[in-house]
Design a protein around this motif. Structure first.
Motif, PDB file in Angstrom:
ATOM      1  N   VAL A 125       0.856  -1.182   0.000  1.00 20.89           N
ATOM      2  CA  VAL A 125       0.000   0.000   0.000  1.00 20.89           C
ATOM      3  C   VAL A 125       0.894   1.234   0.000  1.00 20.89           C
ATOM      4  O   VAL A 125       1.861   1.311   0.755  1.00 20.89           O
ATOM      5  CB  VAL A 125      -0.938  -0.002   1.232  1.00 20.89           C
ATOM      6  N   ALA A 126       0.579   2.200  -0.854  1.00 19.01           N
ATOM      7  CA  ALA A 126       1.373   3.423  -0.966  1.00 19.01           C
ATOM      8  C   ALA A 126       0.452   4.616  -1.135  1.00 19.01           C
ATOM      9  O   ALA A 126      -0.674   4.488  -1.628  1.00 19.01           O
ATOM     10  CB  ALA A 126       2.327   3.328  -2.161  1.00 19.01           C
ATOM     11  N   ASP A 127       0.932   5.775  -0.721  1.00 20.62           N
ATOM     12  CA  ASP A 127       0.194   7.025  -0.900  1.00 20.62           C
ATOM     13  C   ASP A 127       0.213   7.395  -2.385  1.00 20.62           C
ATOM     14  O   ASP A 127       1.285   7.603  -2.968  1.00 20.62           O
ATOM     15  CB  ASP A 127       0.843   8.128  -0.061  1.00 20.62           C
ATOM     16  N   ALA A 128      -0.949   7.473  -2.978  1.00 23.03           N
ATOM     17  CA  ALA A 128      -1.049   7.739  -4.417  1.00 23.03           C
ATOM     18  C   ALA A 128      -0.379   9.042  -4.811  1.00 23.03           C
ATOM     19  O   ALA A 128       0.123   9.187  -5.929  1.00 23.03           O
ATOM     20  CB  ALA A 128      -2.521   7.769  -4.832  1.00 23.03           C
ATOM     21  N   ARG A 129      -0.343  10.018  -3.903  1.00 23.87           N
ATOM     22  CA  ARG A 129       0.224  11.332  -4.216  1.00 23.87           C
ATOM     23  C   ARG A 129       1.740  11.291  -4.356  1.00 23.87           C
ATOM     24  O   ARG A 129       2.346  12.240  -4.879  1.00 23.87           O
ATOM     25  CB  ARG A 129      -0.170  12.340  -3.127  1.00 23.87           C
ATOM     26  N   TYR A 130       2.367  10.204  -3.898  1.00 21.81           N
ATOM     27  CA  TYR A 130       3.826  10.098  -3.945  1.00 21.81           C
ATOM     28  C   TYR A 130       4.288   9.017  -4.921  1.00 21.81           C
ATOM     29  O   TYR A 130       5.495   8.781  -5.047  1.00 21.81           O
ATOM     30  CB  TYR A 130       4.377   9.842  -2.533  1.00 21.81           C
ATOM     31  N   CYS A 131       3.351   8.384  -5.601  1.00 22.71           N
ATOM     32  CA  CYS A 131       3.705   7.418  -6.641  1.00 22.71           C
ATOM     33  C   CYS A 131       4.062   8.149  -7.933  1.00 22.71           C
ATOM     34  O   CYS A 131       3.641   9.288  -8.147  1.00 22.71           O
ATOM     35  CB  CYS A 131       2.548   6.455  -6.893  1.00 22.71           C
ATOM     36  N   LEU A 132       4.822   7.483  -8.766  1.00 22.71           N
ATOM     37  CA  LEU A 132       5.335   8.114  -9.981  1.00 22.71           C
ATOM     38  C   LEU A 132       4.927   7.331 -11.228  1.00 22.71           C
ATOM     39  O   LEU A 132       4.930   6.092 -11.216  1.00 22.71           O
ATOM     40  CB  LEU A 132       6.870   8.175  -9.932  1.00 22.71           C
ATOM     41  N   PRO A 133       4.626   8.036 -12.318  1.00 21.17           N
ATOM     42  CA  PRO A 133       4.456   7.342 -13.603  1.00 21.17           C
ATOM     43  C   PRO A 133       5.798   6.840 -14.097  1.00 21.17           C
ATOM     44  O   PRO A 133       6.843   7.453 -13.826  1.00 21.17           O
ATOM     45  CB  PRO A 133       3.892   8.442 -14.513  1.00 21.17           C
ATOM     46  N   LEU A 134       5.796   5.741 -14.813  1.00 26.18           N
ATOM     47  CA  LEU A 134       7.035   5.135 -15.291  1.00 26.18           C
ATOM     48  C   LEU A 134       7.082   5.164 -16.812  1.00 26.18           C
ATOM     49  O   LEU A 134       6.072   4.897 -17.473  1.00 26.18           O
ATOM     50  CB  LEU A 134       7.134   3.685 -14.810  1.00 26.18           C
ATOM     51  N   PRO A 135       8.243   5.482 -17.385  1.00 27.15           N
ATOM     52  CA  PRO A 135       8.353   5.469 -18.850  1.00 27.15           C
ATOM     53  C   PRO A 135       8.038   4.098 -19.426  1.00 27.15           C
ATOM     54  O   PRO A 135       8.515   3.072 -18.921  1.00 27.15           O
ATOM     55  CB  PRO A 135       9.817   5.852 -19.097  1.00 27.15           C
ATOM     56  N   ALA A 136       7.265   4.076 -20.473  1.00 27.07           N
ATOM     57  CA  ALA A 136       6.822   2.809 -21.060  1.00 27.07           C
ATOM     58  C   ALA A 136       7.972   2.021 -21.676  1.00 27.07           C
ATOM     59  O   ALA A 136       7.859   0.803 -21.851  1.00 27.07           O
ATOM     60  CB  ALA A 136       5.752   3.085 -22.118  1.00 27.07           C
ATOM     61  N   ARG A 137       9.084   2.685 -21.981  1.00 27.80           N
ATOM     62  CA  ARG A 137      10.176   1.998 -22.664  1.00 27.80           C
ATOM     63  C   ARG A 137      10.885   0.985 -21.763  1.00 27.80           C
ATOM     64  O   ARG A 137      11.664   0.156 -22.250  1.00 27.80           O
ATOM     65  CB  ARG A 137      11.183   3.000 -23.202  1.00 27.80           C
ATOM     66  N   ALA A 291      14.497   9.958 -18.335  1.00 27.57           N
ATOM     67  CA  ALA A 291      14.566   8.521 -18.621  1.00 27.57           C
ATOM     68  C   ALA A 291      13.694   8.138 -19.810  1.00 27.57           C
ATOM     69  O   ALA A 291      13.952   7.121 -20.465  1.00 27.57           O
ATOM     70  CB  ALA A 291      14.154   7.735 -17.383  1.00 27.57           C
ATOM     71  N   GLU A 292      12.672   8.924 -20.078  1.00 29.76           N
ATOM     72  CA  GLU A 292      11.848   8.687 -21.265  1.00 29.76           C
ATOM     73  C   GLU A 292      12.613   9.036 -22.533  1.00 29.76           C
ATOM     74  O   GLU A 292      12.492   8.347 -23.556  1.00 29.76           O
ATOM     75  CB  GLU A 292      10.575   9.523 -21.182  1.00 29.76           C
ATOM     76  N   ARG A 293      13.456  10.071 -22.465  1.00 27.63           N
ATOM     77  CA  ARG A 293      14.194  10.525 -23.652  1.00 27.63           C
ATOM     78  C   ARG A 293      15.502   9.771 -23.866  1.00 27.63           C
ATOM     79  O   ARG A 293      15.915   9.550 -25.000  1.00 27.63           O
ATOM     80  CB  ARG A 293      14.496  12.025 -23.538  1.00 27.63           C
ATOM     81  N   ILE A 294      16.164   9.418 -22.768  1.00 28.20           N
ATOM     82  CA  ILE A 294      17.480   8.788 -22.847  1.00 28.20           C
ATOM     83  C   ILE A 294      17.337   7.306 -22.528  1.00 28.20           C
ATOM     84  O   ILE A 294      16.735   6.932 -21.520  1.00 28.20           O
ATOM     85  CB  ILE A 294      18.462   9.450 -21.852  1.00 28.20           C
ATOM     86  N   ASP A 295      17.870   6.464 -23.355  1.00 24.67           N
ATOM     87  CA  ASP A 295      17.778   5.013 -23.146  1.00 24.67           C
ATOM     88  C   ASP A 295      18.809   4.604 -22.100  1.00 24.67           C
ATOM     89  O   ASP A 295      19.958   4.289 -22.410  1.00 24.67           O
ATOM     90  CB  ASP A 295      18.020   4.280 -24.464  1.00 24.67           C
ATOM     91  N   LEU A 296      18.401   4.615 -20.834  1.00 23.34           N
ATOM     92  CA  LEU A 296      19.279   4.231 -19.733  1.00 23.34           C
ATOM     93  C   LEU A 296      19.252   2.716 -19.596  1.00 23.34           C
ATOM     94  O   LEU A 296      18.226   2.135 -19.267  1.00 23.34           O
ATOM     95  CB  LEU A 296      18.816   4.898 -18.438  1.00 23.34           C
ATOM     96  N   ARG A 297      20.378   2.092 -19.858  1.00 23.11           N
ATOM     97  CA  ARG A 297      20.443   0.635 -19.840  1.00 23.11           C
ATOM     98  C   ARG A 297      20.703   0.149 -18.415  1.00 23.11           C
ATOM     99  O   ARG A 297      21.839  -0.148 -18.052  1.00 23.11           O
ATOM    100  CB  ARG A 297      21.525   0.141 -20.796  1.00 23.11           C
ATOM    101  N   THR A 298      19.635   0.108 -17.610  1.00 22.81           N
ATOM    102  CA  THR A 298      19.812  -0.459 -16.285  1.00 22.81           C
ATOM    103  C   THR A 298      20.166  -1.935 -16.430  1.00 22.81           C
ATOM    104  O   THR A 298      19.758  -2.597 -17.381  1.00 22.81           O
ATOM    105  CB  THR A 298      18.544  -0.307 -15.431  1.00 22.81           C
ATOM    106  N   ALA A 299      20.964  -2.416 -15.479  1.00 26.32           N
ATOM    107  CA  ALA A 299      21.460  -3.792 -15.554  1.00 26.32           C
ATOM    108  C   ALA A 299      20.921  -4.572 -14.359  1.00 26.32           C
ATOM    109  O   ALA A 299      21.621  -4.776 -13.364  1.00 26.32           O
ATOM    110  CB  ALA A 299      22.984  -3.803 -15.562  1.00 26.32           C
ATOM    111  N   PRO A 300      19.658  -5.035 -14.436  1.00 26.53           N
ATOM    112  CA  PRO A 300      19.087  -5.753 -13.301  1.00 26.53           C
ATOM    113  C   PRO A 300      19.611  -7.180 -13.199  1.00 26.53           C
ATOM    114  O   PRO A 300      19.778  -7.868 -14.207  1.00 26.53           O
ATOM    115  CB  PRO A 300      17.585  -5.745 -13.611  1.00 26.53           C
TER     116      PRO A 300
END
Length: 331
Positions: A125-137, A291-300
């Protein structure tokens, strides 16, 4: 639901537990967790360097999830949307810090995985006001590291101004994202790793660093700024010594070992030493636009939720490059 819980007296290990799925109230949203990043702050909790603010705490503050249910006042999101949950979980909105755009410094701030249960679980459970949209890429596991390693790294990076030569001390989850951001913006990146860590040095060069070497050695050129992601206070004098006059050294961790005594000459010349505390929602919005504009290659490096202790142990040992990410099993 399944959860990995930090319980009093359990030592530096999380306990697997079954819990009731929480209910959202007020501004809260209930999320089915898709992925949750593993942060060094979680190690500080296990080691007692950062005290949990509730008993039987579920850690985790790099959460990607899908909205399952809404509280009565949660109007920002819809059921079925994917959102991110970062470290900052609440601020008072009324103090001088909040009114001046510095809610990260609010004395009544609350944090995910410290004051509120986090994402090492099937649901959160999280406060909706502090959640963030995530880039679709970014898919879920690649998006999770953006929510702390990326966000705190971005806030620290922003404090270096227009520095052309940027040193990064400790090349882990945050640094591997910041390095790509800096290279994309035309900066030179110099990566400082544990002595002898040739693997991480190769990783840094592969992401665009012009130089990578040991943190106990000198920089090849005078730096215009440096960010310390390593929690070793002994690196502060080294970073200052590596920097040119007028440079900024940013300490980016929530915890750091004691700073040693050092000569004033290292700070003189209008060098600036400062810390980064938490993040603001404005940081989150600005970074996600980048992060939407730049392709950040996270390495999970993906671990099942039940292997959270293994992920934390591997993080402590420096067993991987990039960022560990926990994935709960399917419903």
């Amino acid at each position: 639901m399944r959860a990995m819980v930090l319980e009093p007296g359990a030592g530096a290990r999380l306990c697997a537990r079954e819990r009731l799925v929480p209910r959202p109230h007020g501004h809260d949203v209930l999320l089915r967790v898709s992925a949750c990043g593993v942060c060094r702050t979680d190690l500080h909790l296990l080691d007692g360097e950062l005290a949990p603010r509730r008993a039987a705490l579920v850690p985790g503050h790099e959460i990607v999830g899908v909205v399952c249910a809404l509280g009565s006042r949660a109007a920002q999101w819809r059921v079925g949307q994917r959102v991110g949950v970062p470290w900052l979980a609440h601020s008072c909105g009324a103090c001088a810090f909040c009114r001046s755009g510095r809610e990260n410094l609010c004395d009544r701030a609350r944090f995910t995985g410290l004051d509120r249960d986090g994402g090492y679980a099937d649901y959160v459970v999280a406060d909706a006001r502090y959640c963030l949209p995530l880039p679709a890429r970014y898919d879920d596991v690649h998006a999770a590291p953006l929510l702390c390693a990326g966000l705190i790294g971005y806030r620290a990076y922003a404090m270096t101004g227009a520095a052309r030569r940027l040193g990064l001390y400790g090349f882990g989850a945050a640094a591997h994202i910041v390095a790509q951001l800096a290279v994309a913006q035309g900066r030179e990146v110099y990566a400082f790793t544990r002595p002898g860590d040739a693997r991480s040095q190769r990783f840094a060069r592969a992401l665009g660093a012009v130089w990578a070497g040991a943190s106990d050695g000198p920089a090849p050129v005078p730096l215009d700024a440096a960010i310390l992601f390593a929690a070793d206070g002994a690196l502060v004098p080294s970073a200052l010594a590596a920097c040119a006059k007028g440079a900024t050294v940013v300490c980016a961790g929530i915890h750091m070992s004691e700073l040693p005594a050092m000569p004033y000459a290292l700070l003189w010349g209008e060098r600036c030493l400062r810390s980064v505390a938490n993040l603001t929602r404005a940081d989150g919005a600005a970074f996600m636009r980048l992060a939407e504009r730049i392709d950040l290659r996270t390495a999970p490096v993906v671990y099942p939720l039940a292997r959270a202790n293994d992920a934390l142990a591997d993080l402590r040992a420096g067993a991987f490059d990039g960022a560990a990410v926990l994935v709960p099993p399917p419903c």
